[in-house]
Motif scaffolding. Structure first.
Motif, PDB file in Angstrom:
ATOM      1  N   ARG A  60      68.480  43.070  85.931  1.00 39.50           N
ATOM      2  CA  ARG A  60      69.800  43.226  85.278  1.00 39.50           C
ATOM      3  C   ARG A  60      69.494  42.327  83.517  1.00 39.50           C
ATOM      4  NH1 ARG A  60      72.787  42.150  89.645  1.00 39.50           N
ATOM      5  NH2 ARG A  60      73.519  39.946  88.813  1.00 39.50           N
ATOM      6  N   LEU A  61      68.988  41.029  83.871  1.00 41.05           N
ATOM      7  CA  LEU A  61      68.641  40.503  82.842  1.00 41.05           C
ATOM      8  C   LEU A  61      67.332  41.105  81.870  1.00 41.05           C
ATOM      9  CD1 LEU A  61      69.038  36.788  83.972  1.00 41.05           C
ATOM     10  CD2 LEU A  61      70.753  38.177  82.702  1.00 41.05           C
ATOM     11  N   CYS A  64      69.221  43.885  79.997  1.00 44.87           N
ATOM     12  CA  CYS A  64      69.880  43.239  78.869  1.00 44.87           C
ATOM     13  C   CYS A  64      69.122  42.632  77.733  1.00 44.87           C
ATOM     14  CB  CYS A  64      70.556  42.033  79.454  1.00 44.87           C
ATOM     15  SG  CYS A  64      71.644  41.101  78.221  1.00 44.87           S
ATOM     16  N   ALA A  65      67.847  42.068  77.803  1.00 45.16           N
ATOM     17  CA  ALA A  65      66.994  41.698  77.027  1.00 45.16           C
ATOM     18  C   ALA A  65      66.386  42.825  75.991  1.00 45.16           C
ATOM     19  CB  ALA A  65      65.792  41.130  77.650  1.00 45.16           C
ATOM     20  N   ARG A  67      68.592  44.457  74.369  1.00 43.70           N
ATOM     21  CA  ARG A  67      69.643  44.763  73.291  1.00 43.70           C
ATOM     22  C   ARG A  67      69.126  44.312  71.980  1.00 43.70           C
ATOM     23  NH1 ARG A  67      74.863  42.275  76.009  1.00 43.70           N
ATOM     24  NH2 ARG A  67      75.808  42.392  73.984  1.00 43.70           N
ATOM     25  N   PHE A  70      72.557  40.032  69.679  1.00 45.95           N
ATOM     26  CA  PHE A  70      73.361  38.970  70.448  1.00 45.95           C
ATOM     27  C   PHE A  70      74.749  38.474  69.870  1.00 45.95           C
ATOM     28  CE2 PHE A  70      69.406  39.894  72.496  1.00 45.95           C
ATOM     29  CZ  PHE A  70      69.674  40.119  73.859  1.00 45.95           C
ATOM     30  N   PHE A 414      72.244  34.019  75.856  1.00 49.11           N
ATOM     31  CA  PHE A 414      71.720  34.849  76.241  1.00 49.11           C
ATOM     32  C   PHE A 414      72.338  35.426  77.597  1.00 49.11           C
ATOM     33  CE2 PHE A 414      68.697  37.016  79.359  1.00 49.11           C
ATOM     34  CZ  PHE A 414      68.246  38.154  78.561  1.00 49.11           C
ATOM     35  N   TYR A 415      72.561  34.610  78.717  1.00 48.19           N
ATOM     36  CA  TYR A 415      73.064  34.643  79.779  1.00 48.19           C
ATOM     37  C   TYR A 415      74.667  35.305  79.652  1.00 48.19           C
ATOM     38  CZ  TYR A 415      75.441  34.911  84.357  1.00 48.19           C
ATOM     39  OH  TYR A 415      76.106  35.176  85.398  1.00 48.19           O
ATOM     40  N   ASN A 417      75.890  36.788  77.103  1.00 46.38           N
ATOM     41  CA  ASN A 417      75.966  38.104  76.420  1.00 46.38           C
ATOM     42  C   ASN A 417      75.740  39.005  77.661  1.00 46.38           C
ATOM     43  OD1 ASN A 417      76.085  38.716  73.120  1.00 46.38           O
ATOM     44  ND2 ASN A 417      75.566  36.319  73.712  1.00 46.38           N
ATOM     45  N   CYS A 418      74.812  38.769  78.407  1.00 40.93           N
ATOM     46  CA  CYS A 418      74.339  39.773  79.439  1.00 40.93           C
ATOM     47  C   CYS A 418      75.478  40.120  80.567  1.00 40.93           C
ATOM     48  CB  CYS A 418      73.109  39.580  80.169  1.00 40.93           C
ATOM     49  SG  CYS A 418      71.933  39.583  79.073  1.00 40.93           S
TER      50      CYS A 418
END
Length: 422
Positions: A60-61, A64-65, A67, A70, A414-415, A417-418
């Protein structure tokens, strides 16, 4: 909050500037905030995700990375700014915290000889967080620099010592100092050696003579308004006996709040903190708008020091709404290496308390084990740097914390946002 990779982590933030404004995300009275496109995370969060063991969370991360951008998040709290790489409680550190997406930034508050409020982690830390010992103000230190002593074989007999307090100097004198990484060398024979000692997972890259700008509490408020971040000041316990020349503890607690009121900062943009329950109760009783978000910091060093379920319930009955224990208080690990919420976490939630926690990215290299204070209850589950993301995931989804203090806000930003945390 790691070696060469980490020291390179934020070349992109070397040139920091005030950010653009956009409407306040909570729909309030246009507290300046910054354009989401101004958030720059640097390589560290992506390095951490790549370092994770394979899992659904990692997948999942990784997705998300990809994107494009952020946004700032109130879940991400800048601990002393961005103290992993920038000298704590300096203008540059605060700007780096905002640039890396911290939605809330901390000024630790103490006072000078002329009773002016300034941002320092302790009243008596100038000898390790500034260049005071290398200036004429060294003569005002309560304990002057004393070099280390050694026996004939070079074995250390007594470490180098010094103690310098903000309460020994005026505000004007304080403003002549420059911030440095909080460190000292116990084997120092000279002041220059003593001012070294920076941990090898940090850096002195941003500690030069043209940076390390110290701020008053009032200046921090104005900077935070300009940067579009909300504010969590911590009233630090004085090193001097109170009252100090007529300045009482209550007057000190009130003065901190008054400076927000004078700056017309809405109470809902401020989370005042203290390790002294009397300060928190003072705000609850005398400044209820600010007291509503007052944070009672827990100074436990081990699990045995933590408050019981009954004590937590008593806090809530007294009007305290938010507690902030260290990371170890909230987490535990099972025999299979899973990270889980602790009994304290369950007790605090059952008492109706909200939770903030501290401090991520402050423990150096994680993969070598023995990660100390913050990880003491779940260190058996920590095998690699990427496990930081597992820690955040449990704190957010299972413990349900309001936010996480970090020495490097980009990781938490970062986390957040994800995970869709605003």
């Amino acid at each position: 909050m790691h070696n060469t990779l980490l020291k390179l982590a934020l070349v992109a933030t070397a040139a920091l500037a005030p950010a653009l404004a956009f409407a306040d995300r909570d729909g309030g009275d246009h507290h300046h905030s910054r354009d989401a496109s101004s958030v720059q995370l640097g390589p560290r969060p992506f390095f951490l995700v790549n370092d994770m063991a394979d899992s659904p969370l990692k997948q999942r991360l990784l997705a998300c990375a990809k994107r494009d951008s952020f946004q700032p998040s109130q879940f991400s709290i800048g601990h002393r700014g961005a103290a992993l790489q920038f000298p704590e409680h300096t203008k540059e550190s605060y700007e780096a915290a905002a640039r890396t997406g911290a939605g809330i930034v901390e000024c630790d508050v103490t006072f000078t000889k002329d009773k002016e409020l300034v941002c320092r982690h302790a009243q008596n830390d100038l000898h390790t967080t500034t260049n005071i010992l290398a200036t004429p103000l060294a003569q005002k230190c309560i304990r002057p620099f004393t070099p280390a002593s050694f026996d004939a074989n070079g074995t250390l007999l007594a470490p180098a010592t010094a103690e310098c307090r903000t309460s020994e100097i005026t505000l004007a004198e304080f403003k002549t100092l420059r911030g440095k990484m909080d460190a000292s060398n116990p084997r120092a024979r000279t002041v220059a050696e003593y001012l070294g000692g920076t941990a090898n997972f940090r850096t002195d890259l941003y500690s030069g003579p043209s940076s390390g700008t110290l701020l008053t509490h009032k200046e921090s408020i104005q900077l935070f308004k300009q940067l579009g971040v909300k504010m969590t000041p911590e009233l630090k316990s004085p090193s001097v006996a109170m009252p100090f020349e007529g300045f009482t503890q209550q007057a000190y607690a009130q003065k901190m709040i008054d400076e927000y009121k004078q700056a017309r900062v809405p109470a809902r943009h401020v989370w005042p903190q203290s390790f002294d329950k009397n300060d928190v109760l003072y705000w609850v009783q005398n400044e209820p708008a600010f007291g509503r978000q007052a944070v009672y910091l827990d100074d436990a060093n081990t699990v045995a020091d933590l408050p019981s379920a009954a004590e937590l319930a008593a806090y809530r009955a007294q009007g305290i709404r938010i507690v902030a224990p260290p990371l170890f208080a909230l987490l535990s690990a099972d025999a299979n290496g899973n990270i889980m919420p602790s009994q304290y976490a369950a007790n605090a939630k059952r008492a109706g308390l909200d939770i903030i926690t501290w401090t991520l990215e402050r423990s150096g290299i994680l993969a070598d084990g023995g990660n100390g204070f913050y990880f003491q209850t779940f260190d058996t589950a920590i095998q690699r740097e990427g496990d930081v993301m597992r820690v955040l995931d449990v704190l957010a989804n299972q413990v349900g914390v309001l936010g996480v203090f970090s020495d490097w806000p980009a990781t938490v930003t970062f986390y957040a946002n994800c995970a869709g945390l605003k």
